[in-house]
Design a protein around this motif. Structure first.
Motif, PDB file in Angstrom:
ATOM      1  N   ARG A  61       0.834  -1.205   0.000  1.00 32.70           N
ATOM      2  CA  ARG A  61       0.000   0.000   0.000  1.00 32.70           C
ATOM      3  C   ARG A  61       0.869   1.254   0.000  1.00 32.70           C
ATOM      4  O   ARG A  61       1.880   1.307   0.669  1.00 32.70           O
ATOM      5  CB  ARG A  61      -0.892   0.019   1.258  1.00 32.70           C
ATOM      6  CG  ARG A  61      -1.904  -1.094   1.309  1.00 32.70           C
ATOM      7  CD  ARG A  61      -2.659  -1.088   2.625  1.00 32.70           C
ATOM      8  NE  ARG A  61      -1.790  -1.338   3.770  1.00 32.70           N
ATOM      9  CZ  ARG A  61      -2.172  -1.229   5.041  1.00 32.70           C
ATOM     10  NH1 ARG A  61      -3.408  -0.864   5.321  1.00 32.70           N
ATOM     11  NH2 ARG A  61      -1.336  -1.483   6.033  1.00 32.70           N
ATOM     12  N   ARG A  62       0.442   2.258  -0.776  1.00 33.27           N
ATOM     13  CA  ARG A  62       1.156   3.533  -0.736  1.00 33.27           C
ATOM     14  C   ARG A  62       0.598   4.414   0.365  1.00 33.27           C
ATOM     15  O   ARG A  62       1.313   5.191   0.975  1.00 33.27           O
ATOM     16  CB  ARG A  62       1.028   4.252  -2.086  1.00 33.27           C
ATOM     17  CG  ARG A  62       2.107   3.842  -3.066  1.00 33.27           C
ATOM     18  CD  ARG A  62       2.184   4.782  -4.234  1.00 33.27           C
ATOM     19  NE  ARG A  62       0.969   4.739  -5.046  1.00 33.27           N
ATOM     20  CZ  ARG A  62       0.570   5.746  -5.819  1.00 33.27           C
ATOM     21  NH1 ARG A  62       1.247   6.852  -5.872  1.00 33.27           N
ATOM     22  NH2 ARG A  62      -0.522   5.626  -6.534  1.00 33.27           N
ATOM     23  N   VAL A  63      -0.716   4.326   0.591  1.00 32.34           N
ATOM     24  CA  VAL A  63      -1.346   5.114   1.650  1.00 32.34           C
ATOM     25  C   VAL A  63      -1.884   4.140   2.696  1.00 32.34           C
ATOM     26  O   VAL A  63      -2.660   3.242   2.376  1.00 32.34           O
ATOM     27  CB  VAL A  63      -2.510   5.965   1.100  1.00 32.34           C
ATOM     28  CG1 VAL A  63      -3.194   6.734   2.222  1.00 32.34           C
ATOM     29  CG2 VAL A  63      -1.999   6.933   0.039  1.00 32.34           C
ATOM     30  N   VAL A 112       2.358   7.545   4.358  1.00 28.22           N
ATOM     31  CA  VAL A 112       2.620   7.298   2.941  1.00 28.22           C
ATOM     32  C   VAL A 112       3.920   6.512   2.866  1.00 28.22           C
ATOM     33  O   VAL A 112       4.893   6.853   3.531  1.00 28.22           O
ATOM     34  CB  VAL A 112       2.736   8.628   2.156  1.00 28.22           C
ATOM     35  CG1 VAL A 112       3.165   8.381   0.719  1.00 28.22           C
ATOM     36  CG2 VAL A 112       1.406   9.365   2.184  1.00 28.22           C
ATOM     37  N   VAL A 117       2.462  10.305  -3.321  1.00 25.03           N
ATOM     38  CA  VAL A 117       1.033  10.291  -3.648  1.00 25.03           C
ATOM     39  C   VAL A 117       0.642  11.727  -3.944  1.00 25.03           C
ATOM     40  O   VAL A 117       0.884  12.620  -3.134  1.00 25.03           O
ATOM     41  CB  VAL A 117       0.194   9.760  -2.459  1.00 25.03           C
ATOM     42  CG1 VAL A 117      -1.290   9.905  -2.754  1.00 25.03           C
ATOM     43  CG2 VAL A 117       0.530   8.307  -2.187  1.00 25.03           C
ATOM     44  N   LEU A 120      -4.123  13.624  -3.151  1.00 22.67           N
ATOM     45  CA  LEU A 120      -4.955  12.697  -2.376  1.00 22.67           C
ATOM     46  C   LEU A 120      -6.219  13.409  -1.915  1.00 22.67           C
ATOM     47  O   LEU A 120      -6.182  14.546  -1.463  1.00 22.67           O
ATOM     48  CB  LEU A 120      -4.169  12.181  -1.166  1.00 22.67           C
ATOM     49  CG  LEU A 120      -4.803  11.035  -0.376  1.00 22.67           C
ATOM     50  CD1 LEU A 120      -4.949   9.781  -1.228  1.00 22.67           C
ATOM     51  CD2 LEU A 120      -3.983  10.726   0.874  1.00 22.67           C
ATOM     52  N   LYS A 174     -13.909   6.960   0.766  1.00 20.04           N
ATOM     53  CA  LYS A 174     -12.742   6.458   0.046  1.00 20.04           C
ATOM     54  C   LYS A 174     -11.677   7.522  -0.089  1.00 20.04           C
ATOM     55  O   LYS A 174     -11.962   8.717  -0.042  1.00 20.04           O
ATOM     56  CB  LYS A 174     -13.138   5.854  -1.282  1.00 20.04           C
ATOM     57  CG  LYS A 174     -13.243   6.743  -2.479  1.00 20.04           C
ATOM     58  CD  LYS A 174     -13.375   5.822  -3.706  1.00 20.04           C
ATOM     59  CE  LYS A 174     -13.819   6.551  -4.944  1.00 20.04           C
ATOM     60  NZ  LYS A 174     -14.043   5.621  -6.044  1.00 20.04           N
ATOM     61  N   ASP A 177      -6.592   9.340  -5.489  1.00 19.53           N
ATOM     62  CA  ASP A 177      -5.608  10.364  -5.848  1.00 19.53           C
ATOM     63  C   ASP A 177      -5.841  10.879  -7.267  1.00 19.53           C
ATOM     64  O   ASP A 177      -6.798  10.488  -7.941  1.00 19.53           O
ATOM     65  CB  ASP A 177      -4.175   9.844  -5.642  1.00 19.53           C
ATOM     66  CG  ASP A 177      -3.810   8.712  -6.608  1.00 19.53           C
ATOM     67  OD1 ASP A 177      -4.495   8.538  -7.640  1.00 19.53           O
ATOM     68  OD2 ASP A 177      -2.830   7.998  -6.329  1.00 19.53           O
ATOM     69  N   VAL A 181      -6.468   6.430  -8.538  1.00 15.90           N
ATOM     70  CA  VAL A 181      -6.176   5.198  -7.797  1.00 15.90           C
ATOM     71  C   VAL A 181      -6.926   5.283  -6.468  1.00 15.90           C
ATOM     72  O   VAL A 181      -6.776   6.262  -5.726  1.00 15.90           O
ATOM     73  CB  VAL A 181      -4.660   5.044  -7.526  1.00 15.90           C
ATOM     74  CG1 VAL A 181      -4.392   3.836  -6.632  1.00 15.90           C
ATOM     75  CG2 VAL A 181      -3.890   4.941  -8.829  1.00 15.90           C
ATOM     76  N   THR A 182      -7.753   4.270  -6.184  1.00 13.96           N
ATOM     77  CA  THR A 182      -8.439   4.226  -4.890  1.00 13.96           C
ATOM     78  C   THR A 182      -7.518   3.528  -3.905  1.00 13.96           C
ATOM     79  O   THR A 182      -7.170   2.364  -4.084  1.00 13.96           O
ATOM     80  CB  THR A 182      -9.773   3.461  -5.018  1.00 13.96           C
ATOM     81  OG1 THR A 182     -10.622   4.212  -5.894  1.00 13.96           O
ATOM     82  CG2 THR A 182     -10.467   3.328  -3.674  1.00 13.96           C
ATOM     83  N   HIS A 183      -7.105   4.258  -2.879  1.00 13.58           N
ATOM     84  CA  HIS A 183      -6.166   3.692  -1.903  1.00 13.58           C
ATOM     85  C   HIS A 183      -6.889   2.950  -0.790  1.00 13.58           C
ATOM     86  O   HIS A 183      -6.327   2.049  -0.180  1.00 13.58           O
ATOM     87  CB  HIS A 183      -5.282   4.795  -1.315  1.00 13.58           C
ATOM     88  CG  HIS A 183      -4.354   5.382  -2.334  1.00 13.58           C
ATOM     89  ND1 HIS A 183      -3.166   4.784  -2.676  1.00 13.58           N
ATOM     90  CD2 HIS A 183      -4.478   6.466  -3.119  1.00 13.58           C
ATOM     91  CE1 HIS A 183      -2.575   5.496  -3.625  1.00 13.58           C
ATOM     92  NE2 HIS A 183      -3.346   6.524  -3.913  1.00 13.58           N
TER      93      HIS A 183
END
Length: 196
Positions: A61-63, A112, A117, A120, A174, A177, A181-183
């Motif tokens: 995961r990025r976030v 992060v 990112v 966001l 949700k 970004d 992209v849905t984090h």
């Protein structure tokens, strides 16, 4: 007939706004270091602390959203833990109470990791008995990877009041970004009552 319906958690497009082109962390670090304003911007994103660029390699995961919270004057924060898949599931099964007419502000704590990112955004849709009663869209911003958590506070809000406002609500949230992209996406519930 195709069964097409608008995604209620889709971000609103800003006319004339074009997201910046996506750069990798490596590219950001190789940008001309002589440019003072660019250097400051990179520092604000935490890009000079490259050691923090990676989280655990098995966590892609990025976030990482640690929690969302309701900040209420004179009361303890109402914290919804979202740090693990199990706690996200718990959030769905543990509605909390908001007193009608109460002033509160939402805040989110997140980390992060791995890569930058950009743009966001937090989007939330609230429904009651299946009917949408509210949609919130909050820009959180662009962040670089860091070992430390970030916290973003949203604008103060006031819970609706009166007999008709009281009851059980479903919220869908949700984090998305600029690249769509849905984090993270999850459902939670709350009750508006006459008192805490």
């Amino acid at each position: 007939m195709s069964d097409h319906h608008d995604d209620e958690l889709a971000p609103t497009q800003t006319t004339g706004y074009k997201p910046g082109e996506k750069k990798s962390l490596q590219e950001y670090q190789n940008l001309d270091a002589q440019d003072e304003s660019l250097k400051k911007w990179k520092e604000s994103l935490g890009l000079n602390s490259a050691a923090h660029a990676t989280g655990p390699s098995d966590d892609t995961r990025r976030v990482v959203v640690e929690h969302i919270a309701l900040e209420i004057d004179g009361r303890e924060d109402v914290i919804v833990d979202l740090s693990t898949p199990h706690s996200v599931e718990q959030a769905k099964n543990t509605p909390f109470t908001i007193k009608e007419g109460a002033e509160y502000r939402m805040k989110v704590k997140f980390r992060v990791q791995h890569d930058v990112v950009s743009g966001l955004k937090y989007i939330q849709v609230v429904k009651r008995k299946g009917i949408r009663v509210d949609k919130t869209e909050e820009m959180i911003g662009s962040y670089g990877p860091s070992a430390d958590s970030y916290e973003k506070k949203f604008l103060p809000e006031e819970a609706p009041s009166g007999m008709l406002a009281r009851g059980h609500y479903e919220a869908k949230s949700k984090f998305i970004d600029d690249d769509n992209v849905t984090h993270m996406e999850w459902t939670w519930f709350f009750d508006i009552k006459k008192d805490w």
